[in-house]
Enzyme design. Sequence first.
Site, PDB file in Angstrom:
ATOM      1  N   ASN A 140     -38.637 -30.143   1.917  1.00  0.00           N
ATOM      2  CA  ASN A 140     -37.324 -30.472   2.501  1.00  0.00           C
ATOM      3  C   ASN A 140     -37.076 -31.972   2.651  1.00  0.00           C
ATOM      4  O   ASN A 140     -35.942 -32.418   2.550  1.00  0.00           O
ATOM      5  CB  ASN A 140     -37.076 -29.720   3.814  1.00  0.00           C
ATOM      6  CG  ASN A 140     -38.128 -29.949   4.848  1.00  0.00           C
ATOM      7  OD1 ASN A 140     -39.211 -30.442   4.541  1.00  0.00           O
ATOM      8  ND2 ASN A 140     -37.847 -29.602   6.083  1.00  0.00           N
ATOM      9  N   GLU A 234     -47.628 -29.461  11.636  1.00  0.00           N
ATOM     10  CA  GLU A 234     -46.226 -29.537  12.088  1.00  0.00           C
ATOM     11  C   GLU A 234     -45.523 -28.400  11.356  1.00  0.00           C
ATOM     12  O   GLU A 234     -45.403 -28.398  10.134  1.00  0.00           O
ATOM     13  CB  GLU A 234     -45.715 -30.951  11.793  1.00  0.00           C
ATOM     14  CG  GLU A 234     -44.336 -31.153  11.245  1.00  0.00           C
ATOM     15  CD  GLU A 234     -43.216 -30.933  12.253  1.00  0.00           C
ATOM     16  OE1 GLU A 234     -43.379 -31.294  13.413  1.00  0.00           O
ATOM     17  OE2 GLU A 234     -42.203 -30.381  11.849  1.00  0.00           O
ATOM     18  N   CYS A 268     -36.916 -28.681   9.981  1.00  0.00           N
ATOM     19  CA  CYS A 268     -37.629 -27.889  10.998  1.00  0.00           C
ATOM     20  C   CYS A 268     -36.945 -28.021  12.347  1.00  0.00           C
ATOM     21  O   CYS A 268     -37.036 -27.134  13.176  1.00  0.00           O
ATOM     22  CB  CYS A 268     -39.114 -28.222  11.044  1.00  0.00           C
ATOM     23  SG  CYS A 268     -39.462 -29.924  10.765  1.00  0.00           S
TER      24      CYS A 268
END
Length: 465
Positions: A140, A234, A268
Site C-alpha cells: 500500500n 505493524e 492500515c
Amino acid sequence: MTTTPSIDVRSPANGSVVGRVPERPAEDVDTVVGELRERQSSWEALGVAGRVSWLERYRDWLLDNEDRLARVLQSETGKPWAEATIELPYVADLINYYCTHAGSFLAPEAPPAHGPLALTKRQRLVRRPYPVVGVITPWNFPLALALVDAIPALLAGAAVVVKPSEYTPLVTSEVASGWSEIGAPDVFTCVTGAGEAGAAVVDAVDYVQFTGSTRTGRAIGKRAAERLIPYSLELGGKDAMIVLADADLDRAARGVAWGGLCNAGQMCTSVERVYVDAGVHDEFVRRVVDAVGQLRVGEDDQSYRADVGALANSDQLDIVTRHVTDAVERGARVLTGGNRVGSGTFFEPTVLVDVDHDMACMREETFGPTIPIMRVTGADEAVRLANDTAYGLSASVWTRDTERGRRVAERLEAGAVNINDVFANLFTLPLPQAGWKQSGIGARLGGAQGIRKYTRSQAIVTARV
Ligand code: ADP
C-alpha cells in the site's frame, strides 16, 4: 543453464506489465544477508555523525529523483498523482527528524549509581545495533513503508535488507539502488520475491520488522520465535471514528471522506467504521454523501484527474465486493457507490448506513473505499462498539468540547487517537506509536523508541584502577 525465475509487475489500473523483478531463492537471500553481516561492523564504526552524513546525502538523492520515483510508484500501485507524490516528502521529513535526534536517542547512559559497587565501579549503558535488520513490507505504501523502518535501523548502525511486496517491488528496488548510486557503504539492499523470500529473510536476519496482514504477521512471529530473534509487527486495523452530538459536522464529513477514501481506503489507519450520535446522524450522513459525491474515481497520470485510485489487486477487489454485498444482504443501505468501475480494480467510494456488528464490513478489515456508518445513542455506546474488535491501531473522536474528546479518547483501545482529525498522528514523529491488540507488537514508529528498537543495550561496568 538455469534461469532465475521472475515476477511480472502489473499496473492494477490497466493490467499492463510495468516491470519485472527476479524472484530470489532462499539461498540467495541467505548469501545477501551474510554479506551484509560482514560489512555491518565498519558501518557501525562510522559513529552516528558519519552515518548521519550518508543519510543526508541519501535524502538529497531521493529529492533529486522525486518525480521519477513517483512515476514508478504510480505505475505499480495505480495511485492518483496526489497520492503517488506524498510518500517521498514524508520520508525526507523522517530522515531530517532522525538525523537531528539520533545522537541523543542513541547516546550512552550513566544511570544514577546504586548498589554495593557504586563507589568502586563506573556503570554505563550503551546501545549497539542488531547486525542485520530485515524489513518486510506490503503493497500500500511501497516507498514509505520500506524507508520509515530502514532509515532508523541504518542510523542505529544496522545493515538492512528490505523485502517488498511481490505486487509493488519496483520503487523499493529503485530506492535501494539510490543508496549504491551515492556511493554509500554497501549495507542497504533489497531482495525481491514473494512469501518464500520473506520467510528466507526471517530465517537469516537478526531482527525482523514486518508491516502487513495479521495472518502473515502471526506466521512471521512464529518463525522468528523458533530462531529466538526479536521482531516487531505493524498489522491491520479497523479504525473507528466517533462523531459526538456537538461535532463540527462539516469538518467531520470532510474528515471521513479523506480518512476513509485516501489511498482508496487501503491504509492500515483508514477510517473503517463510523459511529454517529443519533441526534446528528441524518445531517452528518447527508454531508458525507455530498463530500464523497465530488470525488472522481479512475486512472490518473500526472494531471490530477482522479481522486480515488485503483485497489492493489483483484483479491482486494473481491474483499470489498464481498463486504458490500454482505452488508446489503443483511439490511444495510448503499447511499452512494457500491459498484466496480471500469475494467481495472476500481471501486466506487461507497457510503453504507443501517449497518451493525453482524456485518463483515464492521468486523473484518475491508481495506477499500467504503464508509459504513452506524447510529448510536451517545458516547458510551460509541466507545463500547469501537472497542468491540480484535484490532487496536488508531481511532478518532469528533467534538467541539476537546476536553471531553480527550476523556473519550482515553477510554478507547487504540495505539493512537486523533481528536477532530484523521492521520494527524502519522505526522507527529516525536510521539512513538504502535498498534494495540491484534494491530501489532512492538512496531513503534517515531521518537526515541522508533530507533532504539533496532539496538540492544549493553551494560559496561568498569573497575576504577
Ligand atoms: P498483504 O499485505 O498483501 O495482505 P501480506 O501481509 O501477506 O499481504 O504481505 C506482506 C509482505 O509479507 C509481502 O512482502 C509478502 O511477500 C510477505 N510475506 C507473505 N508471506 C510471508 C511469510 N510467510 N513470511 C515472510 N514474509 C511473507
